[in-house]
Design a protein around this motif. Sequence first.
Motif, mmCIF file in Angstrom:
data_model
loop_
_atom_site.group_PDB
_atom_site.id
_atom_site.type_symbol
_atom_site.label_atom_id
_atom_site.label_comp_id
_atom_site.label_asym_id
_atom_site.label_seq_id
_atom_site.Cartn_x
_atom_site.Cartn_y
_atom_site.Cartn_z
ATOM 1 N N LYS A 37 -3.759 -18.966 -26.047
ATOM 2 C CA LYS A 37 -3.389 -17.632 -25.548
ATOM 3 C C LYS A 37 -2.503 -16.895 -26.540
ATOM 4 O O LYS A 37 -2.496 -15.666 -26.561
ATOM 5 N N ARG A 85 -5.852 -21.514 -19.034
ATOM 6 C CA ARG A 85 -7.117 -20.953 -18.548
ATOM 7 C C ARG A 85 -6.937 -19.465 -18.301
ATOM 8 O O ARG A 85 -7.768 -18.657 -18.678
ATOM 9 N N HIS A 86 -5.878 -19.119 -17.621
ATOM 10 C CA HIS A 86 -5.597 -17.713 -17.309
ATOM 11 C C HIS A 86 -4.263 -17.320 -17.933
ATOM 12 O O HIS A 86 -4.217 -16.485 -18.806
ATOM 13 N N GLY A 87 -3.203 -17.932 -17.478
ATOM 14 C CA GLY A 87 -1.885 -17.730 -18.074
ATOM 15 C C GLY A 87 -1.632 -18.825 -19.097
ATOM 16 O O GLY A 87 -2.559 -19.480 -19.575
#
Length: 127
Positions: free
Chosen positions: A33, A48-50
């Motif tokens: 990320k 995955r998301h954060g």
Amino acid sequence: MSIFDHVSLRTTRLEETQRFYEAALAPLGIDTKFYVERAEGGVAGFGRHGVDLFIGAVRGPEPTPVHMAFCAGNREEVDAFHAAALAAGGMDNGAPGVRPKYHEAYYAAFVIDPSGNNVEAVFQGPA
């Protein structure tokens, strides 16, 4: 819901360890990320998301290894994690398979990362 907000690892070999996690976690839908350079060394964030996993550089001796288990969506993801982790330089610490000592549906694989951590992918559902 996970009981953890995030996990942080420290390593003296950030570049090698970051490349390992980029490859090994991709089959689980986990990617990089961010990466930032700081005075004490770089920090990479994965999720995955954060951001759930931080890997940061340290100077001095390699920190004490830890064990981390990542949730997989199915047995095929566990298999793909294991293959990708080995191809990325990880050392086998348990091929994909059922671990009945935990329970009859515990399907997992284990790999030692470049910093000595025991990394697991696990699926705890029906075959």
